[in-house]
Design an enzyme around this catalytic site. Sequence first.
Site, PDB file in Angstrom:
ATOM      1  N   LYS A   1      -7.993   3.875  -4.526  1.00 13.65           N
ATOM      2  CA  LYS A   1      -8.592   3.293  -3.482  1.00 13.65           C
ATOM      3  C   LYS A   1      -8.851   4.073  -2.282  1.00 13.65           C
ATOM      4  CE  LYS A   1      -3.799   1.754  -1.819  1.00 13.65           C
ATOM      5  NZ  LYS A   1      -2.727   0.821  -1.955  1.00 13.65           N
TER       6      LYS A   1
ATOM      7  N   ARG B 285       2.977 -10.093   1.174  1.00 12.34           N
ATOM      8  CA  ARG B 285       1.620  -9.789   1.503  1.00 12.34           C
ATOM      9  C   ARG B 285       0.667 -10.947   0.569  1.00 12.34           C
ATOM     10  NH1 ARG B 285      -0.389  -3.814   1.037  1.00 12.34           N
ATOM     11  NH2 ARG B 285       0.062  -4.240  -1.127  1.00 12.34           N
TER      12      ARG B 285
ATOM     13  N   HIS C  33       5.065  -5.652  -6.248  1.00 11.78           N
ATOM     14  CA  HIS C  33       5.003  -4.345  -5.214  1.00 11.78           C
ATOM     15  C   HIS C  33       6.162  -4.446  -4.429  1.00 11.78           C
ATOM     16  CE1 HIS C  33       2.688  -1.166  -3.160  1.00 11.78           C
ATOM     17  NE2 HIS C  33       2.641  -1.891  -2.288  1.00 11.78           N
TER      18      HIS C  33
ATOM     19  N   ARG D 106       2.444   2.229 -10.662  1.00 10.10           N
ATOM     20  CA  ARG D 106       1.255   2.593  -9.753  1.00 10.10           C
ATOM     21  C   ARG D 106       1.469   3.812  -8.827  1.00 10.10           C
ATOM     22  NH1 ARG D 106       2.331  -2.597  -9.367  1.00 10.10           N
ATOM     23  NH2 ARG D 106       2.714  -2.427  -7.196  1.00 10.10           N
TER      24      ARG D 106
ATOM     25  N   TYR E 278     -12.712  17.219  28.418  1.00  6.46           N
ATOM     26  CA  TYR E 278     -12.642  16.014  29.249  1.00  6.46           C
ATOM     27  C   TYR E 278     -11.393  15.653  29.887  1.00  6.46           C
ATOM     28  CZ  TYR E 278     -16.927  14.992  26.692  1.00  6.46           C
ATOM     29  OH  TYR E 278     -18.212  14.867  25.902  1.00  6.46           O
TER      30      TYR E 278
ATOM     31  N   CYS F 146     -12.337  16.087  21.755  1.00  4.69           N
ATOM     32  CA  CYS F 146     -13.520  15.721  21.825  1.00  4.69           C
ATOM     33  C   CYS F 146     -14.211  14.998  20.454  1.00  4.69           C
ATOM     34  CB  CYS F 146     -14.612  16.517  22.351  1.00  4.69           C
ATOM     35  SG  CYS F 146     -14.168  17.472  23.711  1.00  4.69           S
ATOM     36  N   MET F 147     -15.149  14.405  20.513  1.00  5.50           N
ATOM     37  CA  MET F 147     -15.744  13.645  19.299  1.00  5.50           C
ATOM     38  C   MET F 147     -15.917  14.519  18.057  1.00  5.50           C
ATOM     39  SD  MET F 147     -19.247  11.264  18.619  1.00  5.50           S
ATOM     40  CE  MET F 147     -18.704  10.125  20.063  1.00  5.50           C
ATOM     41  N   ASP F 148     -16.643  15.822  18.520  1.00  2.00           N
ATOM     42  CA  ASP F 148     -17.017  16.849  17.480  1.00  2.00           C
ATOM     43  C   ASP F 148     -16.283  18.190  17.623  1.00  2.00           C
ATOM     44  OD1 ASP F 148     -19.001  14.928  17.171  1.00  2.00           O
ATOM     45  OD2 ASP F 148     -20.064  15.799  18.661  1.00  2.00           O
TER      46      ASP F 148
HETATM   47  C1  LIG Z   1      -1.932   1.251  -2.356  1.00  5.26           C
HETATM   48  C2  LIG Z   1      -1.025   0.452  -3.529  1.00  5.26           C
HETATM   49  C3  LIG Z   1      -0.314   1.511  -4.244  1.00  5.26           C
HETATM   50  C4  LIG Z   1      -0.136   2.939  -4.280  1.00  5.26           C
HETATM   51  O1  LIG Z   1       0.997   2.868  -3.334  1.00  5.26           O
HETATM   52  P1  LIG Z   1       1.628   4.676  -2.965  1.00  5.26           P
HETATM   53  O2  LIG Z   1       2.564   4.435  -1.998  1.00  5.26           O
HETATM   54  O3  LIG Z   1       0.250   5.204  -2.428  1.00  5.26           O
HETATM   55  O4  LIG Z   1       1.875   5.020  -4.295  1.00  5.26           O
HETATM   56  C5  LIG Z   1       0.468   0.618  -5.304  1.00  5.26           C
HETATM   57  N1  LIG Z   1       0.296  -0.713  -5.428  1.00  5.26           N
HETATM   58  C6  LIG Z   1      -0.420  -1.296  -4.535  1.00  5.26           C
HETATM   59  C7  LIG Z   1      -0.284  -3.069  -4.853  1.00  5.26           C
HETATM   60  C8  LIG Z   1      -1.166  -0.942  -3.611  1.00  5.26           C
HETATM   61  O5  LIG Z   1      -1.606  -1.575  -2.773  1.00  5.26           O
END
Ligand SMILES: *Cc1c(COP(=O)(O)O)cnc(C)c1O
Length: 394
Positions: A39, A137, A169, A228, A271, A318-320
């Site tokens: 992601k 969540r 999770h 995951r 700045y 700064c920005m850049d």
């Molecule tokens: C982002 C996410 C992960 C990965 O988490 P890490 O801490 O980067 O391994 C796994 N499961 C879910 C549901 C997530 O949103």
Amino acid sequence: MNDYLKRTWAEVNLDNLDHNITQIKEKAGLNTKIMAVVKADGYGHGDRIVASELVVGGIDFLAVSSLAEALSLRNAGISCDILILGFTPADKASELAELKITQTIFSQEYAVELSRCARAAECEVDVHIKLDTGMGRIGFNCTGKDKCIDQIVSVFSFDGINVRAVFSHLSSADTLDTDSIEFTKQQIKLFDKTVEILRSRKVSPFLTHMQNSAGIAFSNELNYDYARAGIVLYGIPPSTEPPTFSIKPVMSLKSVVSMVKEVPAGTSVSYGRTFVTSKPMVIATIPIGYADGYPRLLSNKGYMLVRGQRAPIIGNICMDQLMLDVSHIDGVRQDDIVTVVGNDGDECISFWELATMIGTIGYELVCLIGKRVPRVYYKGGERIAVVDYIQGML
Ligand SMILES: *Cc1c(COP(=O)(O)O)cnc(C)c1O
């Protein structure tokens, strides 16, 4: 292809990504496969090339946060399973089905809607059911009693959606105080119990997954079908705790010196004049700023590496552009390469070091790296691609 060298760029080392996959697989155990989380543009590393490399490395399931991210991968020709971890409008059912993208089901209401849309479009969507075991969540709340079980059982029988897995999770696996460890164990227990009850209710067979990067450290005791893995894939530990297995950072962030000047005492820098030299100094200007995702909060706090030595940031970012004090470093010249994050000689600056200085986490800093920063990919020591989000592929 060398134009990026004139400003700021990110080097993405795919050999280190391969190393991390191997290590994570080993840590997760023989019976647990890795679902790779790509992601947020592969945590800022570039989703397409990273995902392709992961697939070549034997990964058969990717996870993203949204339909748009899943489409980015499909458009790049990636054909393995993809799970959307978050919300997708139910009226996208036919798109999900057509592109064989798996959707997370996190509530009874959403399951009803997605099933209705799928039936209307005469398609079938693969889904994974999310259980909330303490993250608070999304997901069916399993911290209460049986109502959640009945709801989940009913989802298995809905037309238009096929339940392939049940997952949850962990909220606190990255902290190792007794309370957090206890909480993680509690979450695992709740998950196991819910899975056991579901199986006893004779629903169709399903897979399970629970661990994130931090949870993979608990793998010795766990035996789910997938884990995951997100941040550890990229070689960044999930917390300031030392990692329990070998990972190598995949990204380093580089820039160049655009100007060097010697200034007398009493010269103000940037700045707001938050820095005024107290003695004659040598100052280098670097073409990276907060628009590149380098946090302005690091003004007068952060460091970069120049000729293998730490150079403090002086004045406001700064920005850049920003300024470094290089008075103590010999021979600094225009066009010298500056290491913003990564190694130079014996010195190293990590995302976590910078994050800790400003009260945030390594995850945030790596994701923030801006689209103005080209990603330069290396494999086997060779540069194999450059992705420039402004100019397109070079
Ligand atoms: C982002 C996410 C992960 C990965 O988490 P890490 O801490 O980067 O391994 C796994 N499961 C879910 C549901 C997530 O949103």
